[in-house]
Scaffold this motif. Structure first.
Motif, PDB file in Angstrom:
ATOM      1  N   ASN A  96       0.829  -1.206   0.000  1.00 34.03           N
ATOM      2  CA  ASN A  96       0.000   0.000   0.000  1.00 34.03           C
ATOM      3  C   ASN A  96       0.863   1.255   0.000  1.00 34.03           C
ATOM      4  OD1 ASN A  96      -1.266   2.178   2.100  1.00 34.03           O
ATOM      5  ND2 ASN A  96      -2.838   1.410   0.727  1.00 34.03           N
ATOM      6  N   GLU A 128      -8.040  -1.175   7.453  1.00 34.20           N
ATOM      7  CA  GLU A 128      -7.568   0.177   7.125  1.00 34.20           C
ATOM      8  C   GLU A 128      -6.884   0.190   5.762  1.00 34.20           C
ATOM      9  OE1 GLU A 128      -8.120   2.909   8.590  1.00 34.20           O
ATOM     10  OE2 GLU A 128      -8.782   2.358  10.603  1.00 34.20           O
ATOM     11  N   ASP A 132      -8.080   2.235   2.306  1.00 26.69           N
ATOM     12  CA  ASP A 132      -7.236   3.137   1.518  1.00 26.69           C
ATOM     13  C   ASP A 132      -7.061   2.626   0.091  1.00 26.69           C
ATOM     14  OD1 ASP A 132      -5.405   5.528   1.619  1.00 26.69           O
ATOM     15  OD2 ASP A 132      -3.978   4.014   0.968  1.00 26.69           O
ATOM     16  N   ASN A 136      -8.125   4.602  -3.476  1.00 30.40           N
ATOM     17  CA  ASN A 136      -7.200   4.897  -4.573  1.00 30.40           C
ATOM     18  C   ASN A 136      -7.600   4.205  -5.869  1.00 30.40           C
ATOM     19  OD1 ASN A 136      -4.726   6.522  -3.562  1.00 30.40           O
ATOM     20  ND2 ASN A 136      -5.076   5.039  -1.941  1.00 30.40           N
ATOM     21  N   GLN A 143     -15.381   0.328  -0.670  1.00 30.59           N
ATOM     22  CA  GLN A 143     -14.877   1.111   0.455  1.00 30.59           C
ATOM     23  C   GLN A 143     -15.954   1.282   1.524  1.00 30.59           C
ATOM     24  OE1 GLN A 143     -13.593   5.057  -0.586  1.00 30.59           O
ATOM     25  NE2 GLN A 143     -12.353   5.311   1.238  1.00 30.59           N
ATOM     26  N   HIS A 286       0.850   8.701   2.080  1.00 31.07           N
ATOM     27  CA  HIS A 286      -0.454   9.358   1.978  1.00 31.07           C
ATOM     28  C   HIS A 286      -0.314  10.818   1.544  1.00 31.07           C
ATOM     29  CE1 HIS A 286      -1.376   5.892   4.588  1.00 31.07           C
ATOM     30  NE2 HIS A 286      -2.523   5.920   3.957  1.00 31.07           N
TER      31      HIS A 286
END
Length: 653
Positions: A96, A128, A132, A136, A143, A286
């Motif tokens: 990630n 988590e 994310d 993306n 989500q 991020h």
């Protein structure tokens, strides 16, 4: 000549010392990867990995990935399934961080299929990461499912949608929901929380092309963050200092982007450069998107100021995981650069690239719209949206079956000429009948529309007359004031006149509106304050008044009590709150209504209420009037007294 060589030797000597010093500083920097390798057992390594403030401070994510793969391989060889799953969780996070969201998602889904065998911390990390990844990958329906799972497992109290709305381009809806959900949860003394809140609101305003308002919010965020950073009374952890530095860089970048939108390029450049430097120094992926956005805006600002070399340096940077829209913006800036330097061949190349990208963007539009619809419906009830989709599919299937049966019947009609003629005659008859029915419907619709217009006109006329009658009452009170010598009587008449004007203003707003059922409260409050200022003449003209009621509408049954309450509060502030000087006076008015729930808050920073306020409650007409009006709204008036100022607030339905 000798002096020249001495100077060269001195320069090389100092360069050597500087390089040695830098190397020494790098050696002294603690490597989190070495701490990870020195930890005893998979559980301790898991703790080291996820508790690190900046795990990629020395070693890259690829170094981490290679190391974790070795440990994972050893765990498989020794059949240590618990350790293997912990290393897989860490591997999922590293993928990630690298922006390889497909790999990270596949691994996370494999792990979550075995969720019953995962501990709580691992399960939370996997969810988590999935959250994310889906953001993306623009899989917003997935989500939402992950966020509902997090809520059911107790990892979060609520399912938030505002970031999803923003990703879909619904920035105003995102901001409104963020304000409603987050603002009540932040304490007044939480400077860091308020800084994050105002930064988020300001960024949503910037994305919604409201740059001037956004700058105001972002400056509030910076002021709150400065209070947090400079507060020496509270001990801060290393993580808090690290996060506050990143937040400061993010705020400065957002302010810089606003300056670019406003054409203030000189002001934008130092802020964007500072933000890029700070955010690029962290390994937190991020912030990768923020760095790209800031760099593109920096290039735009330099291009506008004809600093072509600086602009080109920004555009030549190697961006990882650049989005489609960012790529379009970059190509446009490169094309503009080559136009400026008269390299038209290269400019044409980048214009053509954008044309090709537009085709890809068009293909994605339909799926993005579907995701948007699913997300919006999910805000109310995600399960209900699936039921509606299934129901629509069933209706479509029935329609297709009906059309198929109709086709078969038409084919049978053609078997015989007689049936064909009869069928044709029937169709003509049906068509003529349909035309007749349509005419009847159109006539009825016209009659109904005229009736509605007449009704609206009558209602507007009624509200206009009521407003005129109340104005006449106000004029009579003014005449009575001029014929009265008693100071207390004059004050009572002025208060009565102010209350009458507050009610008259309601009816004025109603007959000026197209919608006679509700009143837009932002404009009403502004007009009411102007009216109160005219009554008290000099009073209140230096007071800073902030009104936060944009988009809030109330019906007349709630608007009249609310207007009278606000009239009392503003009048009292003008008369009593600032007896010596009102130059630093501030009044804050907040009104929100979401569905069946509403919230009102009024504060000023004046001298506050007297000590015997509770005793005066029974004798003061103003407070008794406000209590009765709040009772009409089926609520209770709350009063918070402080050293400076006073706060009135209540909830209503």
């Amino acid at each position: 000549m000798v002096d020249y060589f001495k100077k060269i030797t001195t320069i090389f000597f100092f360069a050597f010392l500087l390089g040695a010093s830098a190397q020494s500083a790098q050696d002294d920097e603690i490597s989190t990867l070495k701490e990870f390798q020195a930890a005893n057992g998979s559980s301790n390594r898991f703790e080291t990995f996820f508790s690190s403030v900046d795990r990629y401070n020395v070693n890259s994510a690829y170094d981490w990935l290679d190391t974790i793969k070795v440990y994972l391989s050893n765990a498989h060889k020794t059949n240590d399934t618990i350790a293997a799953r912990l290393y897989m969780v860490m591997q999922t996070q590293v993928y990630n961080d690298l922006g390889e969201y497909d790999k990270s998602t596949a691994l996370a889904k494999e792990l979550y299929a075995l969720k019953d065998s995962l501990d709580s911390d691992s399960r939370k990390v996997v969810l988590e990461v999935l959250d994310d990844n889906y953001a993306n990958l623009q899989l917003y329906d997935k989500q939402i499912e992950v966020r509902k799972e997090k809520r059911e497992l107790g990892f979060t109290d609520n399912v938030a949608f505002y970031d999803i709305y923003s990703n879909l381009g619904l920035h105003r809806k995102a901001r409104n929901q963020y304000i409603m959900e987050v603002k009540p949860t932040i304490a007044d003394n939480d400077s860091y929380g308020l800084a994050k809140y105002h930064n988020k609101v300001g960024n949503y305003l910037r994305l919604d092309n409201s740059a001037p308002t956004a700058v105001s919010e972002l400056k509030k965020a910076k002021a709150y963050l400065d209070v947090f950073i400079n507060d020496i009374s509270a001990q801060k952890t290393e993580e808090q200092i690290f996060e506050s530095d990143l937040l400061k860089a993010e705020i400065e970048g957002n302010i810089g982007k606003c300056h670019v939108l406003l054409g203030e390029y000189e002001e934008a450049i130092p802020l964007l450069e500072s933000s890029i430097e700070a955010l690029s120094s962290t390994s937190d992926t991020h912030y990768r998107n923020e760095v790209i956005e800031n760099t593109l805006n920096l290039a735009d600002a330099n291009l506008q100021l004809e600093k072509y070399l600086s602009a080109k340096r920004s555009l030549d940077k190697d961006f990882n995981s650049i989005s489609l829209l960012q790529n379009i913006k970059r190509n446009s800036l490169l094309a503009a650069y080559y136009d400026k330097v008269e390299n038209f061949k290269n400019a044409a190349t980048y214009y053509k690239r954008n044309e090709r990208i537009k085709d890809s963007l068009t293909q994605k539009q339909s799926s993005i719209i579907k995701q948007q619809l699913v997300t919006i419906v999910a805000n109310e009830d995600l399960e209900n949206s699936q039921r509606l989709i299934d129901e629509q599919k069933r209706i479509n299937e029935l329609a297709r079956n009906e059309m198929k049966a109709k086709d078969e019947r038409i084919n049978l009609v053609f078997i015989s000429l007689i049936f064909t003629l009869l069928g044709f005659a029937g169709l003509v008859y049906a068509y003529l009948k349909s035309i007749k029915n349509q005419r009847l419907i159109a006539e009825q619709k016209h009659i109904i529309e005229n009736a509605l217009v007449e009704k609206d006109s009558l209602l507007k006329e009624i509200h206009h007359r009521v407003k005129n009658n109340l104005q006449m009452v106000s004029s009579l009170l003014s005449l009575q004031t001029k014929n009265t010598r008693s100071k207390s009587a004059i004050e009572a008449l002025e208060e009565g006149k102010s209350r009458v004007k507050a009610m008259a203003l309601i009816h004025q707003k109603l007959y000026q509106n197209d919608d006679l059922s509700v009143i837009e409260m932002q404009g009403y409050i502004e007009s009411l304050i102007n009216s109160v200022q005219s009554v008290y003449k000099k009073g209140g003209h230096n007071i800073s008044i902030t009104i936060d009621a944009e988009g809030t509408e109330l019906d007349i049954d709630r608007a009249i009590p609310f207007g009278l309450i606000l009239n009392e509060l503003v009048s009292n502030s003008f008369k009593y709150a600032f007896p010596e000087n009102d130059e630093n006076g501030k009044i804050y008015i907040h009104l929100r209504k979401n569905g069946g729930q509403g919230y009102f808050e009024y504060t000023d920073n004046g001298i506050g209420l007297p000590e015997d306020t509770e005793e005066r409650t029974h004798s003061s007409m103003g407070i008794r009037l406000m209590n009765r009006l709040v009772n009409q709204l089926q609520s209770k008036l709350n009063i918070d007294k402080a050293d400076e100022g006073v706060r009135f607030w209540f909830n209503f339905n």
